[in-house]
Design an enzyme around this catalytic site. Structure first.
Site, PDB file in Angstrom:
ATOM      1  CB  SER A  90      -0.930   0.010   1.215  1.00  0.00           C
ATOM      2  OG  SER A  90      -0.194  -0.131   2.416  1.00  0.00           O
ATOM      3  CG  ASP A  94      -3.746   5.761   6.624  1.00  0.00           C
ATOM      4  OD1 ASP A  94      -2.578   5.445   6.941  1.00  0.00           O
ATOM      5  OD2 ASP A  94      -4.326   5.273   5.633  1.00  0.00           O
ATOM      6  CG  HIS A 117      -0.689   4.112   4.350  1.00  0.00           C
ATOM      7  ND1 HIS A 117      -1.911   3.621   4.790  1.00  0.00           N
ATOM      8  CD2 HIS A 117      -0.062   3.067   3.747  1.00  0.00           C
ATOM      9  CE1 HIS A 117      -2.021   2.338   4.460  1.00  0.00           C
ATOM     10  NE2 HIS A 117      -0.907   1.984   3.826  1.00  0.00           N
TER      11      HIS A 117
END
Length: 1226
Positions: A417, A709, A712
């Protein structure tokens, strides 16, 4: 990471035309003094030579060649790093007799030479003028060998390096008492600049077009300088000498700018050696070597770019391949030299019989009293290489490298991600981010599937490598247009890992499947361009892998069974097997350039702290970080084995652990204010579907947060990771470039990431566009513009495209000059003034304006080390100032440079008018003073540093607002229409989104009026009396001004009061009961104590001014709003003010230390008021009283204005905020 990547490209021959054994430039020409002399003094009758032991003891064959070091010079490493197989020969040596040796350059330098020919005359060295004459002779020889045309190509393409100036100061100026007495260091530097200009002109006339000159080093830190000028027994740098070096370097930059502007086609670079050497001296243990003596022959491949540097792990580099697996060597001595006693020995004093010479010079920064050891030369050369490669890139040196052409044919991305650009969007998985607020700061505010508020680190990497678009997500609609695939693709999938079982848990795309997709991608590219061309693309492409975090955080740590039977160490071993398989598979598919990122500090991710750190924990989970370090070590070792095993494979491990850990542990130093909580929601666990548009608590400005978040980084942190190391930041700044004036490239020695200029007047980086930096000064409130709103607009390609750099500071009280880059790309701003002619006129001026400000930042930065400046009117001194010298220098720079354009649009009374008699008097006084000012005001907007919007909120309330209507709309529309008007007529508002514009208001409604236009409130400088942080006042951007009640319009009768001995009242207040604070004050103290005189209404016949003059302390509680005119009234009366409020930023807090001359009491402590005031000793009170008398000059209203009065202090606060913003053309 970006520097590592560029270095990787250079080492592996990525640039078209760069092959094995072929240097990056046709020739290397060296001129200067002993720092670069390779033996030209050997046969001269001079004391300044080094052709005897122990000089050269660590050089090739242990030969004393005449180099002033134990081994190689920085210039020797530079030659190696540029691909030369031999060093430029000393022009007067026997090696130069074989003229073919001259085809790749020559060294003309001579120890004890300087800019001034008189310096070399003192020591019978070869003057700079003679070196140029020798160069002419060299040109004739080369021309006779290869012909005129070929020779001209060599001269034009050669890098010409000049390193001199130290001898002018240390061996001439400082030791000449007569010269010292009649010429200041500043004037001496001016004289040297004239010689420097002549040198550049002469070299230009001889065909040189690429010239680099080194700055002066920190002269005061050389061991011999410490001994000679530092006083008996001193072991610290001589600051006076360092200040002279900083001042000289500033002039060197300025002169170079002028020369580059004057001489067409000249590429002139000032290389910084001041900061790298100062860093080695001040932090020797952080600047050691990473190769050992038996491996020095591999230095070309073992440049200091730290592919992997996890805590104390050794560096692993892959060149031919060169692999180093031993502990790094560090410097242990930086104040004494290796030779002899290490204090003065140099030249003939440093001989084989010198007592005390060290055995291992690699631990010493200095070899002799003036010159660096080989080890330090190598570190210095690595710093120069970063700048030099950037110079080559900028000037198009690499064959086949042109504008708009990426440095590599394609960029292939795989992983999880952290680099997923949207491949999970159409999958049935919880790990996706194709919904708000994800992407809110991305292009067009689109949630593309990137798990961040904006760009990923890989997006910045693509930009920096020259790609005009980002690698498309392979499973997205963009990939349907197969031509988009020719420059690469992104195969990454959120929740993927090295272990395919990790992706299976979340229905992500496994690493194995990503490789399969890559095979399919190869087929598509091959069908478009043919097999041969496709193979070139695959072989030349950079393949980047970033994964592993999900394996630990989303699989191993949350699986109690796996945890019980497999240790983290064994789990890492298992992942290494999958990693090895991946590399083998990619190798089999033709990939030859592969980069893999290390694990980040897993225990510092907000979600990890929440999940594994214990209830209420706010610190990194060390257990997880240890696992990451252990994994990274294995990743290093495994990569070494793979690189040895697979011929032709260039495998690089990029460190993301340390840059991210640095951001987390030192957020302020990296331009952030929150590093433990994320921006989205509560900032503790939210990620993916838990981070949504309904998440409560999401921050409005993610640029202050390291994490977007729970897992990340924010876009700001992603940008920071690309500029991960000190040298990375330099190369990034240099390559882009941030400062490029008519071919002159500045080297920005700046912070690692967004860091700040403003913190209150006691600090300093603007990393000058030059190479200087000074010790930081104390901190204070004065940060930078919030550009969040500005980021929500973007300029169309037809409009003027600019970048705004803002400088953010920490929350203390100091001005810090640390520029960072916040890019504003605006698309929605329209202007009828956007004609091509207007744009060209404006952009041409921007660089000049910003360069003027840059010079001011440098001067301010150096002020903390200077002696106080004489001033006929006033010299700030004392504890009332956070840093008096920095404030004074900043004030003088303002007087010298600051120009303000006052928009002429608008008619009185709403514009160009204001009250001069009332508590709102500052509005009118400032407007009128500004209108008639001839010193700071300019009628030419192209010369303006700031733009004044001359509106009066007081007048709007009187003439526009309908009394008792509670309708603020008319005022909002008036302000908004005015800004629309000036932004339509002029280009200046649009180019900065208002960041260099300011308003001034003393009305309570001023803050509200400023938000009538979003960019005015968010971006512009707001000078407000009502400086309430709870009402969106931002001390880093806005200015707090005093509320002054001029009942008659003048100060007559207001200033003055008796001495402390005839002030019988301890404290006094009288005033109406309004707001939340005053009722509490009256409840506890009204008519209850003869020492604390508190009244709602004064007794009949009592004079308010007389009561203030009879009181030692004057109570200044806030009313409806936080500001109170009593503060200034107290100062005028000689009464020590007692500030009682909440959220108030006192006026000029960036300069003034209010706690030194006032008492600050919280609302909760009102009952303890008498205890607090009586605890102040008579002696301390007397000090405060005297400080009040000194500081009140800054609050006095004069007509016309006088230096250092309130008008000029307001201007100074605006000036400081303007220094905090840099505007330039993209």
């Amino acid at each position: 990471m970006f520097t590592s990547l560029i270095s990787f490209l250079v080492l592996t021959g990525f640039y078209v035309g760069f092959g094995t054994g072929q240097p990056l430039v046709p020739a290397l020409i060296i001129m200067g003094d002993s720092v670069v002399d390779a033996g030209n003094n050997n046969l001269r009758l001079t004391l300044v030579k080094a052709n005897f032991p122990p000089y050269g003891r660590d050089f090739l064959a242990h030969t004393a060649t005449g180099r002033f070091s134990n081994g190689k010079l920085a210039i020797d490493f530079t030659a190696e790093n540029l691909g030369f197989t031999s060093y430029p020969v000393a022009y007067l040596s026997q090696d130069a007799a074989n003229e073919t040796n001259l085809l790749t350059g020559a060294n003309f330098a001579s120890g004890a030479s300087g800019y001034h020919d008189g310096t070399s005359l003192l020591y019978n060295a070869i003057s700079l003028t003679q070196q140029v004459e020798n160069y002419k002779e060299y040109q004739s020889k080369v021309t006779s060998m290869v012909g005129r045309d070929k020779a001209n190509e060599i001269f034009k393409g050669a890098i010409h390096l000049l390193s001199t100036g130290s001898s002018d100061f240390l061996q001439s100026y400082y030791i000449n008492p007569i010269l010292n007495a009649i010429v200041t260091p500043d004037r001496f530097s001016d004289r040297l600049m004239r010689f420097y200009s002549t040198f550049i002109q002469n070299m230009y006339d001889l065909g040189a077009r690429r010239i680099g000159v080194t700055s002066l080093p920190p002269l005061g830190c050389l061991p011999a300088a410490i001994t000679m000028f530092g006083g008996i027994g001193s072991n610290t740098c001589v600051e006076r000498l360092n200040r002279d070096a900083v001042s000289f370097n500033t002039k060197l930059n300025n002169t170079s700018v002028n020369l580059a502007n004057k001489l067409p086609g000249l590429k002139l670079v000032v290389f910084d050696i001041y900061n790298p050497l100062l860093n080695m001296v001040m932090k020797p243990e952080e600047n050691g070597l990473v190769v050992e003596p038996e491996q020095w022959k591999h230095r070309f491949y073992a440049m200091h770019y730290r592919w992997v540097h996890v805590q104390m792990l050794p560096v692993t580099c892959f060149g031919t391949v060169f692999i180093h697996q031993k502990q790094p060597i560090v410097f242990f001595e930086s104040r004494r030299a290796c030779c002899g006693t290490g204090t003065t020995e140099t030249l003939f004093l440093c001989i084989a019989l010198s007592v005390g010479t060290c055995l291992n010079a690699s631990s010493y920064v200095f070899w002799d009293g003036f010159h660096l050891s080989e080890a330090a030369n190598r570190v210095l050369a690595d710093n120069l290489l970063v700048q030099l490669i950037s110079f080559l890139v900028l000037t198009g040196f690499y064959a086949g490298f042109g504008i708009g052409q990426p440095l590599v044919p394609a960029l292939i991305i795989m992983g999880d991600s952290v680099v997923d650009a949207g491949n999970n969007n159409l999958r049935l998985t919880l790990v996706k981010a194709n919904f708000p607020p994800y992407g809110r700061d991305f292009l067009a505010h689109t949630a593309t599937g990137r798990l961040s508020n904006g760009k990923l680190a890989i997006d910045f990497t693509a930009e920096n490598l020259g790609f005009t678009s980002y690698p498309v997500a392979y499973l997205s609609q963009d990939a349907a247009n197969e031509t988009n695939l020719l420059t690469g693709a992104n195969f990454a999938s959120g929740a993927s890992g090295y272990h395919d079982g990790t992706s299976l848990l979340y229905n992500a795309i496994s690493l194995t499947q990503q490789v399969e997709n890559y095979k399919e991608y190869q087929s598509k590219v091959t069908s478009m361009v043919g097999r041969d061309k496709a193979n070139e693309i695959f072989k030349g492409a950079i393949h980047l892998l970033s994964t592993g975090s999900s394996d630990f955080l989303q699989s191993y740590y949350i699986n109690p069974i796996l945890n019980a039977i497999v240790t983290p160490d064994r789990f890492s071993d298992r992942l290494m097997r999958f990693y090895s398989t991946f590399i083998q598979n990619m190798y089999d598919l033709g990939a030859r350039r592969i980069g893999v990122t290390s694990l980040p500090p897993l225990g510092c991710l907000p979600a990890a702290i929440t999940m594994f750190g214990g209830i209420g924990s706010n610190t990194c989970v060390e257990r997880l970080n240890r696992d990451a370090v252990s994994f990274n070590t294995k990743l290093n070792n495994t990569s070494v084995n793979l690189a040895n095993k697979l011929p032709g494979l260039k495998l690089v491990v990029f460190d993301i652990y340390n840059p991210l850990l640095n951001m987390v542990m030192k957020p302020e130093e990296n331009g952030f204010f929150e590093s433990r909580r994320a921006c989205c929601g509560t900032g503790t666990v939210e990620t993916s579907f838990l981070c949504n548009a309904l998440s409560v608590g999401t921050c409005s400005n993610a640029t202050s947060y390291v994490f977007w978040d729970g897992f990340h980084p924010s876009e700001a942190a992603n940008r920071c990771r690309i500029m991960s190391a000190y040298s990375s930041a330099k190369l990034f700044l240099f390559m882009v470039p941030l400062v490029l004036v008519s071919g002159f490239v500045f080297v920005n020695i700046g912070p690692k990431c967004p860091t700040s200029f403003l913190t209150s007047l006691s600090t300093t980086h603007i990393s000058p566009p030059l190479l200087l930096s000074s010790p930081s000064l104390p901190p204070a409130p004065a940060p930078a513009p919030s550009l969040q709103a500005a980021k929500e607009v973007s300029l169309p390609t037809s409009a003027l495209s600019t970048k705004v750099e803002s400088v953010q500071g920490d929350k203390n009280r100091t001005i810090q000059l640390n520029p960072i880059n916040i890019t504003l790309v605006s698309n929605n701003v329209t202007s009828t003034a956007s004609s091509e002619l207007m744009k060209k006129r404006v952009t041409k001026k921007i660089d000049k304006i910003e360069f003027e400000l840059q010079k001011a930042r440098v001067a301010i930065k150096a002020a903390s080390m200077d002696d106080p400046v004489d001033d006929p009117d006033y010299v700030p001194i004392g504890p009332m100032y956070w840093n008096a010298k920095v404030f004074h220098r900043s004030y003088l720079e303002m007087e010298k440079q600051f120009k303000i354009f006052v928009y002429k649009e608008g008619d009185p009374p709403l514009f160009h008018d204001g009250p001069c008699k009332s508590i709102y008097s500052m509005e009118g006084n400032f407007i009128y003073e500004m209108e008639r000012d001839t010193h700071f005001r300019t009628n030419n907007p192209d010369k303006a540093h700031a733009f004044y919007l001359p509106l009066s909120v007081v007048k709007m309330v009187r003439y526009v607002y309908q009394r008792d209507s509670h309708d603020f709309g008319p005022i909002r529309r008036t302000v908004r229409d005015y800004i629309d008007l000036v932004s339509d007529r002029y280009p200046y508002w649009n180019r900065s989104i208002g960041a260099d514009h300011f308003i001034l208001s003393c009305h309570d409604w001023g803050p509200e009026a400023s938000f009538s236009h979003p960019h005015l409130g968010q971006n512009s400088i707001r000078a407000l009396c009502n400086a309430n942080t709870s009402e969106r006042f931002k001390p880093r951007k806005d200015v707090s001004i005093p509320e002054i009640n001029l009942r008659t319009g003048s100060l007559k009768g207001l200033v003055g009061g008796p001495s402390p001995s005839i002030r019988p009242i301890l404290a006094f207040f009288a005033g109406g009961v309004h707001g939340p604070v005053r009722p509490v004050l009256l409840q506890h103290w009204e008519n209850k104590d003869n020492d604390i005189r508190v009244h709602k209404y004064l007794p009949k016949g009592t004079s308010y001014p007389d009561m203030m003059r009879s009181s030692k302390f004057c109570l200044c509680p806030s009313g409806y709003e936080v500001a109170s005119p009593r503060i200034v009234e107290a100062l005028y009366s000689g009464c020590v003010p007692v500030l009682i409020n909440s959220g108030y930023v006192p006026p000029f807090s960036d300069v003034l230390n209010w706690r030194s001359f006032s008492v600050i009491v919280s609302v909760e402590d009102i009952p303890k008021l008498k205890t607090i005031l009586t605890s102040i000793s008579p002696r301390q009170y007397l000090k405060m009283y005297r400080r009040v008398l000194k500081v009140r000059r800054h609050f006095e209203v004069n007509s016309p204005a006088k230096r250092f009065d309130v008008f000029h202090m307001i201007l100074h606060s605006i000036w400081v905020r303007r220094l905090n913003v840099r505007i330039r053309e993209v």
